[in-house]
Write a protein that holds these residues in place. Structure first.
Motif, PDB file in Angstrom:
ATOM      1  N   GLY A 144       4.152 -13.453 -18.207  1.00  0.00           N
ATOM      2  CA  GLY A 144       5.019 -13.263 -19.371  1.00  0.00           C
ATOM      3  C   GLY A 144       5.972 -12.107 -19.200  1.00  0.00           C
ATOM      4  N   ALA A 145       6.743 -12.110 -18.117  1.00  0.00           N
ATOM      5  CA  ALA A 145       7.662 -11.007 -17.862  1.00  0.00           C
ATOM      6  C   ALA A 145       8.669 -10.844 -18.993  1.00  0.00           C
ATOM      7  N   HIS A 146       8.995 -11.947 -19.676  1.00  0.00           N
ATOM      8  CA  HIS A 146       9.957 -11.871 -20.776  1.00  0.00           C
ATOM      9  C   HIS A 146       9.359 -11.166 -22.002  1.00  0.00           C
ATOM     10  N   LEU A 147       8.045 -10.911 -21.962  1.00  0.00           N
ATOM     11  CA  LEU A 147       7.379 -10.204 -23.052  1.00  0.00           C
ATOM     12  C   LEU A 147       7.159  -8.725 -22.724  1.00  0.00           C
ATOM     13  N   ALA A 148       7.618  -8.304 -21.559  1.00  0.00           N
ATOM     14  CA  ALA A 148       7.442  -6.911 -21.149  1.00  0.00           C
ATOM     15  C   ALA A 148       8.166  -5.975 -22.112  1.00  0.00           C
ATOM     16  N   SER A 149       7.573  -4.825 -22.350  1.00  0.00           N
ATOM     17  CA  SER A 149       8.212  -3.834 -23.213  1.00  0.00           C
ATOM     18  C   SER A 149       9.298  -3.098 -22.436  1.00  0.00           C
ATOM     19  N   GLU A 150      10.158  -2.410 -23.153  1.00  0.00           N
ATOM     20  CA  GLU A 150      11.196  -1.620 -22.495  1.00  0.00           C
ATOM     21  C   GLU A 150      10.566  -0.544 -21.621  1.00  0.00           C
ATOM     22  N   THR A 151       9.442   0.002 -22.087  1.00  0.00           N
ATOM     23  CA  THR A 151       8.715   0.996 -21.289  1.00  0.00           C
ATOM     24  C   THR A 151       8.240   0.383 -19.979  1.00  0.00           C
ATOM     25  N   ASP A 152       7.694  -0.834 -20.035  1.00  0.00           N
ATOM     26  CA  ASP A 152       7.269  -1.546 -18.824  1.00  0.00           C
ATOM     27  C   ASP A 152       8.414  -1.638 -17.820  1.00  0.00           C
ATOM     28  N   ILE A 153       9.554  -2.102 -18.306  1.00  0.00           N
ATOM     29  CA  ILE A 153      10.685  -2.351 -17.417  1.00  0.00           C
ATOM     30  C   ILE A 153      11.223  -1.048 -16.829  1.00  0.00           C
ATOM     31  N   GLU A 154      11.358  -0.037 -17.667  1.00  0.00           N
ATOM     32  CA  GLU A 154      11.863   1.248 -17.186  1.00  0.00           C
ATOM     33  C   GLU A 154      10.960   1.836 -16.112  1.00  0.00           C
ATOM     34  N   GLU A 155       9.653   1.756 -16.319  1.00  0.00           N
ATOM     35  CA  GLU A 155       8.719   2.341 -15.365  1.00  0.00           C
ATOM     36  C   GLU A 155       8.613   1.495 -14.092  1.00  0.00           C
ATOM     37  N   SER A 156       8.805   0.190 -14.216  1.00  0.00           N
ATOM     38  CA  SER A 156       8.823  -0.669 -13.031  1.00  0.00           C
ATOM     39  C   SER A 156      10.013  -0.312 -12.141  1.00  0.00           C
ATOM     40  N   VAL A 157      11.182  -0.176 -12.751  1.00  0.00           N
ATOM     41  CA  VAL A 157      12.374   0.188 -11.996  1.00  0.00           C
ATOM     42  C   VAL A 157      12.213   1.579 -11.386  1.00  0.00           C
ATOM     43  N   MET A 158      11.658   2.482 -12.167  1.00  0.00           N
ATOM     44  CA  MET A 158      11.475   3.856 -11.711  1.00  0.00           C
ATOM     45  C   MET A 158      10.544   3.915 -10.493  1.00  0.00           C
ATOM     46  N   SER A 159       9.451   3.140 -10.528  1.00  0.00           N
ATOM     47  CA  SER A 159       8.505   3.159  -9.412  1.00  0.00           C
ATOM     48  C   SER A 159       9.092   2.475  -8.183  1.00  0.00           C
ATOM     49  N   GLY A 160       9.815   1.370  -8.389  1.00  0.00           N
ATOM     50  CA  GLY A 160      10.450   0.688  -7.262  1.00  0.00           C
ATOM     51  C   GLY A 160      11.491   1.553  -6.593  1.00  0.00           C
ATOM     52  N   LYS A 161      12.279   2.258  -7.391  1.00  0.00           N
ATOM     53  CA  LYS A 161      13.308   3.154  -6.869  1.00  0.00           C
ATOM     54  C   LYS A 161      12.670   4.271  -6.036  1.00  0.00           C
ATOM     55  N   ALA A 162      11.584   4.838  -6.566  1.00  0.00           N
ATOM     56  CA  ALA A 162      10.899   5.911  -5.846  1.00  0.00           C
ATOM     57  C   ALA A 162      10.317   5.391  -4.534  1.00  0.00           C
ATOM     58  N   ALA A 163       9.777   4.169  -4.549  1.00  0.00           N
ATOM     59  CA  ALA A 163       9.188   3.584  -3.339  1.00  0.00           C
ATOM     60  C   ALA A 163      10.244   3.400  -2.253  1.00  0.00           C
ATOM     61  N   VAL A 164      11.388   2.832  -2.619  1.00  0.00           N
ATOM     62  CA  VAL A 164      12.447   2.589  -1.641  1.00  0.00           C
ATOM     63  C   VAL A 164      13.007   3.900  -1.102  1.00  0.00           C
ATOM     64  N   GLU A 165      13.278   4.843  -1.975  1.00  0.00           N
ATOM     65  CA  GLU A 165      13.853   6.117  -1.548  1.00  0.00           C
ATOM     66  C   GLU A 165      12.939   6.841  -0.576  1.00  0.00           C
ATOM     67  N   ASN A 166      11.634   6.832  -0.863  1.00  0.00           N
ATOM     68  CA  ASN A 166      10.696   7.521   0.022  1.00  0.00           C
ATOM     69  C   ASN A 166      10.488   6.763   1.334  1.00  0.00           C
ATOM     70  N   ALA A 167      10.510   5.443   1.265  1.00  0.00           N
ATOM     71  CA  ALA A 167      10.369   4.653   2.497  1.00  0.00           C
ATOM     72  C   ALA A 167      11.566   4.885   3.418  1.00  0.00           C
ATOM     73  N   VAL A 168      12.761   4.892   2.856  1.00  0.00           N
ATOM     74  CA  VAL A 168      13.972   5.146   3.630  1.00  0.00           C
ATOM     75  C   VAL A 168      13.938   6.540   4.252  1.00  0.00           C
ATOM     76  N   ALA A 169      13.303   7.474   3.534  1.00  0.00           N
ATOM     77  CA  ALA A 169      13.199   8.838   4.035  1.00  0.00           C
ATOM     78  C   ALA A 169      12.102   8.995   5.084  1.00  0.00           C
TER      79      ALA A 169
END
Length: 228
Positions: free
Chosen positions: A118-143
Motif C-alpha cells: 500500500g505505497a499509496h497509503l504511505a504518510s508524508e513522514t514515510d516518504i520523506e524518511e525513505s528519500v532521506m535514507s536513500g539519498k544518504a545511502a547513495v552519497e555514502n556509497a559514492v564516497a
C-alpha cells in the motif's frame, strides 16, 4: 482475529492500537515480546465478547508460549531467507480455538504481504524518511563508504518530532531486532501503554499529494541503468 507481521518484534501489531486510541481499533493486541497464555487469551476474548457483542484482536505472527515455541509454526521444513522456520496460519488457528471454546462466530485474517503493498497509503513522514535514507545511502556509497546501514536518529522533545540519518555498522544490526520496550506493554500483556502510542504516532503524520491515474496510484516504470 488479525494476524500481523512480526516474528520477534511487535511494532506492526502494536501499531494497530493507534486505531484503538482513536476509537476504531482492536480490543486486544498480543505482541511477541511477552509470553502468550492461551487460557488467558480465551478469557480476554470471552469477557469482551460478552460485554460488547463483538471482539477484534490483533496478533503478531511470532507470539509464543512460555517455553519459547511459536503458537503457530508451519508444519513443514520451509524456512525464510535467514534460515528461520516459516510461520503461518496463526489467525486461522486462533479463530478455530476461539470458535470451539466460546461458540462465537469467528473470522481469522492474515494480512501477510498486503501490508507491504500500500505505497499509496504511505504518510508524508514515510516518504520523506525513505528519500532521506536513500539519498544518504547513495552519497555514502559514492564516497566509498561500505559495510554500513543507514539508520534513523529521532527525537520527540516537547512533542516535536525530528529525524536525521546515521550510519550503523552492519555487524551491530545484522540479524537483530529492535523490540518494543516491555514497559510499553500493559501488565495484562494484551495491549500497549500510552508511551507506545506517543512513539509511533508521529510516523503516520502527513497527507502526501500523490499523483493518480484514473483513481489508481501512478506506478513508476524504472529502467535499470548500471552505475559507472
Amino acid at each position: 482475529i488479525m494476524e500481523i507481521m512480526g516474528r520477534h518484534a511487535g511494532w506492526l501489531a502494536g501499531a494497530a492500537a493507534l486505531a484503538t486510541a482513536y476509537g476504531a481499533g482492536p480490543d486486544l493486541v498480543y505482541l511477541p515480546e511477552v509470553d502468550f497464555d492461551m487460557d488467558k487469551f480465551l478469557a480476554d476474548v470471552d469477557r469482551i465478547y460478552k460485554e460488547k457483542g463483538n471482539c477484534m484482536v490483533a496478533v503478531s505472527e511470532g507470539i509464543h508460549y512460555a517455553d519459547g515455541t511459536f503458537v503457530s509454526e508451519a508444519k513443514t521444513s520451509a524456512t525464510d531467507g535467514f534460515g528461520h522456520a516459516q510461520l503461518g496460519g496463526l489467525a486461522a488457528h486462533l479463530a478455530s480455538v476461539v470458535k470451539e471454546k466460546t461458540g462465537a462466530k469467528v473470522r481469522g485474517i492474515e494480512l501477510s504481504l498486503l501490508q507491504r503493498c500500500g505505497a499509496h497509503l504511505a504518510s508524508e513522514t514515510d516518504i520523506e524518511e525513505s528519500v532521506m535514507s536513500g539519498k544518504a545511502a547513495v552519497e555514502n556509497a559514492v564516497a566509498g563508504i561500505t559495510d554500513k546501514m543507514v539508520g534513523f536518529q529521532c527525537t520527540r522533545d516537547n512533542g516535536k518530532y525530528v529525524c536525521k540519518t546515521e550510519l550503523l555498522n552492519l555487524t551491530d544490526v545484522a540479524n537483530t531486532e529492535k523490540k518494543v520496550p516491555l514497559e510499553w506493554i500493559n501488565k495484562e500483556h494484551n495491549g500497549v501503554e500510552q508511551p507506545f502510542i506517543d512513539y509511533v504516532l508521529p510516523l503516520i503524520q502527513g497527507e502526501p499529494n500523490l499523483p493518480k491515474v484514473d483513481s489508481l496510484p501512478r506506478f513508476a516504470k524504472l529502467k535499470k541503468v548500471l552505475a559507472k
